[in-house]
Scaffold this motif. Structure first.
Motif, PDB file in Angstrom:
ATOM      1  N   UNK A 117      58.392  55.429  34.363  1.00  0.00           N
ATOM      2  CA  UNK A 117      58.402  55.832  35.733  1.00  0.00           C
ATOM      3  C   UNK A 117      59.729  55.811  36.512  1.00  0.00           C
ATOM      4  N   UNK A 170      46.327  41.208  25.485  1.00  0.00           N
ATOM      5  CA  UNK A 170      47.180  40.959  26.680  1.00  0.00           C
ATOM      6  C   UNK A 170      48.455  41.407  26.318  1.00  0.00           C
ATOM      7  N   UNK A 172      49.479  43.829  24.538  1.00  0.00           N
ATOM      8  CA  UNK A 172      49.491  45.518  24.676  1.00  0.00           C
ATOM      9  C   UNK A 172      49.484  45.864  26.197  1.00  0.00           C
ATOM     10  N   UNK A 173      48.813  45.135  27.071  1.00  0.00           N
ATOM     11  CA  UNK A 173      48.928  45.314  28.382  1.00  0.00           C
ATOM     12  C   UNK A 173      50.019  45.177  29.064  1.00  0.00           C
ATOM     13  N   UNK A 220      55.592  51.730  30.641  1.00  0.00           N
ATOM     14  CA  UNK A 220      55.367  52.949  31.793  1.00  0.00           C
ATOM     15  C   UNK A 220      56.070  52.738  32.946  1.00  0.00           C
ATOM     16  N   UNK A 221      56.348  51.398  33.436  1.00  0.00           N
ATOM     17  CA  UNK A 221      57.273  51.077  34.666  1.00  0.00           C
ATOM     18  C   UNK A 221      58.410  51.704  34.370  1.00  0.00           C
ATOM     19  N   UNK A 280      52.582  47.861  27.909  1.00  0.00           N
ATOM     20  CA  UNK A 280      52.246  49.029  28.373  1.00  0.00           C
ATOM     21  C   UNK A 280      52.803  49.014  30.126  1.00  0.00           C
ATOM     22  N   UNK A 281      52.520  47.755  30.613  1.00  0.00           N
ATOM     23  CA  UNK A 281      52.867  47.763  32.088  1.00  0.00           C
ATOM     24  C   UNK A 281      54.494  48.065  32.363  1.00  0.00           C
TER      25      UNK A 281
END
Lengths: 345, 49
Positions: free
Chosen positions: B35, B21, B23-24, B31-32, B27-28
């Motif tokens: 980006x 959880x 890690x997700x 990476x956001x 990462x969200x």
């Protein structure tokens, strides 16, 4: 050889790369990538419990990310979601028990593989058929669905109308003004949970169409609620498998790291690539996935170890083929004269 | 990994799910941010501008 978290750097790179491919597919099609993980792990020789448990943990992580992305769209029916979670939890537990029982009998690998072949092959045939027909079938789910809208009675599938007509109390009212028996919702949830626990998949590729075709939930709400539900079913499923040592973080962590990045690329590509152009590749990938599992089973039966590698090459190759087609089409669109540019996601 | 193996049964299972959880979410967010920072530059480069 260099190792990190007890796993070789080569394997870490392989899992992260595979995750990246799956992420591109998930981000673009909104479904499909995750159920390649379990057969790939089975082909690589991991025990069924680890392949299914780690597959579920990966689905959990992916759905957390997808749900975070969709949380502002208002496309989640929480009442339906919670009802689905109850039915799914029971289904997951039963599915897990079946896997553990079959594992004791030494049949788990065979039966899971055969079910995969039938399921992947069936969906692959359906998607390929729809793509060749040029129809707009539900082979994939766009992430960019329209905002919630009141459902038109003509848009409700006949089976859903029939199911909605069963007035077995208690009845619940869903978004879009749909009234349906709670028992029907629980039944659909149980069936998808059972499959989820048995195969180590999120169940979204079955649950989303089931919510639409069987319950009559509008597609945008079916997608949002499905993601919300996958987050819980994936979490519960991983917890249940983790209790019996079925979740391997050295597999899940690099897969997730790759897929989170790939999902951004894939979902950015949805705004510039025509999904219909790619759908046939997606159908073929599912068919190749089914073939890969069948080849592996044949290898086991005939005692030909080399078929395991053929099988793995088919799985990785098909995922690579479709992900490359998505990226190639996106690049072609970006570079096309007069391209209006892209907003990432 | 992360000392989880020292836990037992349900605690270890809950810790594993918790790690996935976290890690997700990381990462969200990560990476956001990536980006936002380099997304448009990458697109310009890919577009050959």
């Amino acid at each position: 050889m260099f190792e990190l978290f007890g796993i070789s750097a080569t394997m870490l790179a392989l899992f992260a790369g595979f995750g990246l491919l799956i992420g591109v597919l998930f981000g673009f099609f909104g479904m499909g990538g995750s159920f390649l993980v379990t057969p790939a792990l089975l082909v690589m020789g991991y025990p069924s419990r680890v392949a299914v448990g780690s597959g579920l943990a990966f689905v959990f992580g992916t759905s957390v990310i997808a749900t975070l992305k969709h949380r502002d769209l208002g496309q989640v029916d929480y009442k339906l979601g919670v009802s689905m979670i109850i039915g799914t939890t029971v289904g997951l537990e039963v599915g897990k028990e079946i896997v553990l029982h079959l594992e004791e009998l030494g049949l788990a690998g065979n039966i899971i593989s055969i079910t995969y072949v039938l399921l992947l092959g069936g969906i692959g045939l359906f998607v390929t058929y729809e793509a060749l027909k040029g129809g707009s079938g539900d082979g994939g789910v766009s992430h960019d669905v329209e905002e919630d809208a009141e459902i038109n009675a003509d848009d409700i599938p006949e089976i859903a109308k029939k199911i909605q007509s069963y007035s077995i109390p208690p009845m619940i009212t869903l978004r879009g003004g749909i009234q349906v028996s709670l028992w029907m919702v629980l039944l659909v949830a149980f069936a998808t949970g059972l499959l989820s626990g048995f195969l180590g998949v999120g169940g979204g590729f079955i649950r989303m169409p089931a919510l639409f075709y069987l319950i009559g939930v509008p597609v945008p709400i079916a997608v949002g609620t499905d993601l919300f539900e996958i987050m819980f079913s994936g979490g519960i499923g991983s917890f249940l498998y983790a209790q019996s040592g079925g979740v391997d973080l050295s597999i899940v962590a690099p897969l997730l790291a790759g897929s989170a990045l790939g999902a951004r690329v894939g979902s950015a590509a949805t705004s510039i690539v025509n999904e219909e152009e790619i759908k046939i590749y997606f159908g073929l990938m599912l068919l190749l996935g089914a073939l890969a599992v069948a080849v592996r089973q044949a290898g086991n039966y005939l005692g030909m170890g080399v078929l395991d590698y053929v099988s793995l090459a088919l799985i990785l190759g098909s995922a690579l083929m479709v992900a490359s087609a998505v990226i190639y089409s996106a690049l072609k669109s970006i570079r096309a004269p007069g391209s209006a540019g892209v907003t990432a996601d | 990994m992360f000392g989880i193996e020292t836990l037992t049964g349900s605690s270890q299972a809950a810790a594993l799910v918790g790690v996935v959880l976290v890690e997700a979410m990381v990462l969200y967010v990560g990476y956001g941010a990536l980006e936002s920072a380099v997304g448009s530059t990458v697109l310009k480069l890919l577009g050959g501008d």
